[in-house]
Design an enzyme around this catalytic site. Structure first.
Site, short mmCIF file in Angstrom:
data_model
loop_
_atom_site.label_atom_id
_atom_site.label_comp_id
_atom_site.label_asym_id
_atom_site.label_seq_id
_atom_site.Cartn_x
_atom_site.Cartn_y
_atom_site.Cartn_z
N ARG A 132 0.84 -0.76 -0.11
CA ARG A 132 0.19 -0.12 -0.15
C ARG A 132 1.17 1.32 -0.14
NH1 ARG A 132 -5.46 1.10 -0.50
NH2 ARG A 132 -5.81 -1.19 0.45
N ASN A 142 -4.14 6.83 -4.69
CA ASN A 142 -4.27 6.60 -2.89
C ASN A 142 -4.93 5.05 -4.66
OD1 ASN A 142 -4.67 4.14 -1.48
ND2 ASN A 142 -5.05 5.99 -0.23
N PRO A 143 -4.32 3.70 -4.51
CA PRO A 143 -5.20 3.23 -5.90
C PRO A 143 -6.23 2.01 -5.08
CG PRO A 143 -2.88 2.07 -4.31
CD PRO A 143 -2.42 3.74 -4.27
N LYS A 144 -6.55 2.25 -3.81
CA LYS A 144 -7.85 1.66 -3.00
C LYS A 144 -8.87 1.86 -3.85
CE LYS A 144 -9.62 5.84 -0.70
NZ LYS A 144 -9.63 6.16 0.91
N GLU A 145 -9.05 3.07 -5.17
CA GLU A 145 -10.31 2.86 -5.73
C GLU A 145 -9.94 2.99 -7.03
OE1 GLU A 145 -13.10 5.62 -4.69
OE2 GLU A 145 -13.87 4.82 -2.79
#
Length: 327
Positions: A206, A227-230
């Site tokens: 992350r 941020n690659p969370k979405e």
């Protein structure tokens, strides 16, 4: 035979054109008491769900094995390629075979090496394939139970899929765009958008990333601290005569013969080497340059290109270029 660790013993990933064969395999496995994920067995369960997220969870986390039915049809499908990326995220996580490839033909599938053992379906009936799958499960069940407790303590956070969709100003998908995610520590991930405009990345740590996008028919695009969370969607717009390229250590610029190699001379000074290319009418190399300021290059054929470096970190450079116009 039941799996205590997974919801499914095996998940089947295939193109609809190959359904007749796969359905026979699924029915045979089901009769043997093997818990199999096959879409038609799950119609009620799939009804109303976000299939993008749900199928990612199935193919990445909920099956002990996935059987990948390779064919020319498989390579053309959006959903099957999404399933494949989810499988590969799991395969990165575990040091054992998870994807079991079977082939209808010799189609090459991204990420599936030719050296990986496979089953030739031209030589196997659906019933024979089901028998082989059952043998595979029986063989590994005892070994898997013994090894998993130790293996699970070695695994950090689960990998996940991060996708970027690239469209143009007319909302058409842009394929063959080069996409690179660069972390603050200069490590990076590379991808290329497919026919649907999607570039997929397997995220194993992350971090915040700078997203770089380049295409020979579009100017460069850059987003910082993503941020690659979405998943994200990016619109890029054409500018007549402009293109862009991402250089990893060294590389070519479309329209020029030869290669360029940007370097960092110091914390504040960037410089450029060019092989068989003159920089700014033959200036001494390495030639010092600044981000967002244009420089001209000319190759041995008299082709002149104007370059503008938009980003440089580690050995990754994002470059805009345009062809010199004669007036």
């Amino acid at each position: 035979m039941k799996s205590n660790s997974y919801e499914y013993d095996v998940a089947l990933s295939f193109a609809g054109e190959n359904r007749a064969y796969v359905e026979e395999v699924a029915n045979s496995l089901n009769k043997r008491g093997i818990k199999v994920f096959y879409d038609l067995f799950e119609e009620a369960n799939l009804w109303g769900k976000n299939l993008y997220e749900y199928l990612s969870e199935i193919y990445q986390n909920k099956a002990r094995y996935t059987v990948l039915f390779i064919s020319g049809f498989y390579n053309q499908k959006l959903w099957t390629n999404h399933e494949r990326v989810s499988m590969q995220a799991r395969a990165f996580q575990e040091s054992r075979e998870y994807i079991l490839p079977v082939r209808f033909d010799n189609t090459e599938i991204p990420g599936i090496l030719k050296t990986v053992g496979y089953i030739d379906l031209q030589q196997k009936t659906p019933e024979e394939l089901a028998t082989l799958i059952e043998k595979k499960l029986n063989k590994d069940q005892t070994f898997f139970r013994r090894r998993w407790s130790k293996l699970s303590t070695m695994i950090n956070a689960k990998p996940f899929i991060f996708s970027i969709k690239i469209i143009d100003q007319d909302e058409k998908q842009v394929k063959n765009a080069k996409v690179v995610l660069v972390a603050n520590n200069s490590t990076y991930l590379e991808g290329i958008s497919d026919e649907t405009g999607l570039a997929h990345f397997i995220i194993r740590t992350r971090k915040l990333y700078t997203v770089l996008i380049a295409h020979p028919q579009y100017p460069a695009v850059m987003f910082k601290n993503i941020n690659p969370k979405e998943d994200i969607e990016v619109t890029i717009e054409k500018t007549e005569g402009f293109g862009s390229v991402i250089i990893n250590k060294s590389g070519a610029v479309p329209g020029l013969t030869g290669k360029i190699e940007p370097i960092r001379k110091s914390d504040k000074v960037l410089a450029l080497y060019a092989d068989n290319i003159a920089i700014e009418d033959g200036s001494h190399q390495p030639y010092d340059f600044e981000l967002n300021k244009s420089i001209s290059l000319e190759d041995n054929g008299g082709n002149i290109i104007h370059l503008t470096f938009r980003f440089f970190q580690g050995r990754i450079a994002l470059v805009d270029y345009c062809k010199h116009k004669s007036f």
